[in-house]
Design an enzyme around this catalytic site. Structure first.
Site, PDB file in Angstrom:
ATOM      1  N   ARG A 128      59.043  34.781 -21.704  1.00  0.00           N
ATOM      2  CA  ARG A 128      58.193  33.803 -21.008  1.00  0.00           C
ATOM      3  C   ARG A 128      57.289  33.010 -21.949  1.00  0.00           C
ATOM      4  NH1 ARG A 128      58.451  38.217 -17.456  1.00  0.00           N
ATOM      5  NH2 ARG A 128      59.461  37.685 -15.483  1.00  0.00           N
ATOM      6  N   LYS A 150      58.651  18.418 -25.699  1.00  0.00           N
ATOM      7  CA  LYS A 150      59.829  18.357 -24.840  1.00  0.00           C
ATOM      8  C   LYS A 150      60.948  19.177 -25.470  1.00  0.00           C
ATOM      9  CE  LYS A 150      59.762  13.971 -22.320  1.00  0.00           C
ATOM     10  NZ  LYS A 150      60.509  12.710 -22.145  1.00  0.00           N
ATOM     11  N   GLU A 192      64.070   4.973 -33.679  1.00  0.00           N
ATOM     12  CA  GLU A 192      62.891   5.498 -32.989  1.00  0.00           C
ATOM     13  C   GLU A 192      61.600   4.958 -33.614  1.00  0.00           C
ATOM     14  OE1 GLU A 192      62.778   7.158 -30.269  1.00  0.00           O
ATOM     15  OE2 GLU A 192      64.645   8.263 -30.021  1.00  0.00           O
ATOM     16  N   LYS A 233      53.061   8.532 -30.874  1.00  0.00           N
ATOM     17  CA  LYS A 233      53.526   9.478 -29.864  1.00  0.00           C
ATOM     18  C   LYS A 233      52.432  10.462 -29.489  1.00  0.00           C
ATOM     19  CE  LYS A 233      57.370  12.271 -28.353  1.00  0.00           C
ATOM     20  NZ  LYS A 233      58.769  12.670 -28.566  1.00  0.00           N
ATOM     21  N   GLU A 243      54.728  13.782 -18.840  1.00  0.00           N
ATOM     22  CA  GLU A 243      55.407  12.556 -18.424  1.00  0.00           C
ATOM     23  C   GLU A 243      55.219  12.249 -16.940  1.00  0.00           C
ATOM     24  OE1 GLU A 243      59.858  10.742 -18.720  1.00  0.00           O
ATOM     25  OE2 GLU A 243      59.191  11.924 -20.419  1.00  0.00           O
ATOM     26  N   ARG A 247      53.487   8.277 -20.454  1.00  0.00           N
ATOM     27  CA  ARG A 247      54.380   8.846 -21.468  1.00  0.00           C
ATOM     28  C   ARG A 247      55.794   8.307 -21.294  1.00  0.00           C
ATOM     29  NH1 ARG A 247      55.102  15.101 -23.728  1.00  0.00           N
ATOM     30  NH2 ARG A 247      56.921  14.633 -25.017  1.00  0.00           N
ATOM     31  N   ASN A 251      60.184   6.189 -23.553  1.00  0.00           N
ATOM     32  CA  ASN A 251      61.615   6.175 -23.262  1.00  0.00           C
ATOM     33  C   ASN A 251      62.231   4.779 -23.351  1.00  0.00           C
ATOM     34  OD1 ASN A 251      61.733   8.990 -22.681  1.00  0.00           O
ATOM     35  ND2 ASN A 251      60.791   8.581 -20.690  1.00  0.00           N
ATOM     36  N   HIS A 254      65.933   4.449 -23.823  1.00  0.00           N
ATOM     37  CA  HIS A 254      66.577   5.741 -23.652  1.00  0.00           C
ATOM     38  C   HIS A 254      67.409   5.866 -22.375  1.00  0.00           C
ATOM     39  CE1 HIS A 254      64.101   6.746 -27.032  1.00  0.00           C
ATOM     40  NE2 HIS A 254      64.529   7.991 -27.047  1.00  0.00           N
ATOM     41  N   HIS A 258      70.889   7.126 -23.170  1.00  0.00           N
ATOM     42  CA  HIS A 258      71.394   8.413 -22.698  1.00  0.00           C
ATOM     43  C   HIS A 258      72.686   8.248 -21.904  1.00  0.00           C
ATOM     44  CE1 HIS A 258      67.270  10.656 -22.989  1.00  0.00           C
ATOM     45  NE2 HIS A 258      67.819  10.433 -24.158  1.00  0.00           N
ATOM     46  N   HIS A 273      72.406   9.880 -31.324  1.00  0.00           N
ATOM     47  CA  HIS A 273      71.317   9.534 -30.418  1.00  0.00           C
ATOM     48  C   HIS A 273      70.602   8.237 -30.812  1.00  0.00           C
ATOM     49  CE1 HIS A 273      67.918   9.957 -27.715  1.00  0.00           C
ATOM     50  NE2 HIS A 273      67.099   9.933 -28.740  1.00  0.00           N
TER      51      HIS A 273
END
Length: 375
Positions: A128, A150, A192, A233, A243, A247, A251, A254, A258, A273
């Protein structure tokens, strides 16, 4: 704040009790042991890396850990986007559990974005939540995926759809290791970097237009560009960790990118990517033109810079071709940026003037994709 000291730049990610520091500079890999020992005294470490990175950098890291008296175990995984899968997640989880490490021990990610995302997810769910340290070895990971917490893996339904937010204890970004990257991987990471300027820092984008060659060649501008990107960032993450608000601006490019990665089966021989992001950024600008939110001149300027550094910007540049627009739209509809079925995009009103566009009509997106595929 970016502080330069002894050749190092420091960027603080301010998240209250979960705050941490990003260190940026040459030679940090050799110095990883004492820096980890200082922050996590007595902790054991499970190192997750890939076979390519291990052959280049693992010995340097382990020597530093040994000199600092840090016990560690190592798991090598295959290189490539396909490692961000349930299969390798379970394999990595089983490895960490098999070491009998405890919650106070640490998972170390030594690698690019794939290893960082997978390792962070492992650290987030084993017992956990274990401690987590990022040692990113690609430009893309140093300026993007290692910052912000993330983590996750891909699904057949889309990219990064399974994961958790789990912040690292420390990020060590050694700029010297970037010299081992291929030209393709470095360019992909640069997509990026350029993205940050195009989101809301036009002066940074204009600076990149003038200084990109020195960044590629390893001049002092390289460390500065990485630090500014991390600061960009970190500022957003500090305001919106999970997000729920702005935030999402990170993206930019993206949602399209994606979809392209999913459509190519996450095959890095066809598309990595950062290349997907570059095409996605260009598409986001031209889609904004279509919606009368951005001038053609600004869209062309953004695209021109990406093309100048050698990045793809058009759908036709994806090797092996792409499926019909309807299939690409299906990937977009599965993207995690979609909320309650409404299409959400990061669009722009010009260089450094991006915004969150909600309830974008699917018909507009479909028509735009058809035009781009036919071009």
């Amino acid at each position: 704040m970016i502080v330069a000291e002894d050749g190092l730049r420091r960027v603080e990610v301010s998240l209250g009790a979960k705050s941490y520091e990003i260190l940026i500079g040459s030679g940090l890999l050799q110095d990883a042991g004492p820096r980890i020992a200082e922050r996590l005294p007595g902790a054991r470490c499970a190192i997750l890396t890939d076979e390519t990175v291990a052959s280049l950098h693992l010995e340097t890291l382990t020597a530093s850990l040994e000199q600092s008296g840090i016990a560690f175990e190592i798991k090598r995984l295959p290189a490539g986007e396909k490692t961000k899968s349930a299969e390798y997640l379970l394999e990595a989880v089983d490895f960490v559990l098999g070491t009998r490490m405890e919650r106070g021990d640490a998972v170390i990610a030594l690698g690019g974005g794939v290893i960082g995302d997978l390792s962070g997810f492992v650290a987030g769910i084993v017992r956990r939540g274990m401690r987590f340290i990022q040692i990113p070895t690609t430009l893309l990971a140093q300026v993007d995926s290692s910052v912000g917490g993330k983590t996750g893996i891909n699904s057949r339904h889309g990219k990064n759809l399974i994961g958790v937010f789990h912040q690292p204890e420390l990020v060590l970004s050694d700029t010297a290791v970037l010299d081992t990257l291929s030209d393709r991987e470095f360019r992909a990471g640069y997509a990026e970097v350029a993205k940050y300027g195009l989101i809301d820092r036009p002066d940074f984008f204009f600076w990149l237009e003038k200084n990109w060659r020195s960044i590629f060649e390893g001049g002092p501008e390289r460390g500065e560009a990485i630090a500014i990107s991390c600061r960009c960032k970190a500022d957003v993450v500090g305001r919106d960790e999970q997000e729920e608000g702005d935030r999402a601006l990170l993206n930019l490019g993206h949602t399209f990118g994606h979809a392209l990665e999913g459509a190519t089966g996450y095959d890095s021989s066809r598309l990595v990517h950062g290349e997907g992001v570059a095409i996605g950024v260009a598409l986001a600008h031209y889609f904004s033109v279509r919606l009368n939110r951005c001038s053609v001149n600004d869209a062309e300027r953004a695209e021109a810079h990406l093309r100048t550094v050698g990045l793809p910007t058009r759908l036709a540049e994806v090797p092996g071709g792409l499926p019909p627009a309807e299939v690409l739209l299906d990937y977009i509809a599965q993207d995690k940026k979609v909320s309650r079925g409404a299409l959400t995009f990061i669009l722009t009103e010009g260089i450094g003037r991006s915004f969150i566009a909600k309830d974008v009509p699917a018909s507009e997106v479909l028509g735009f994709l058809r035009e781009c595929l036919a071009a």
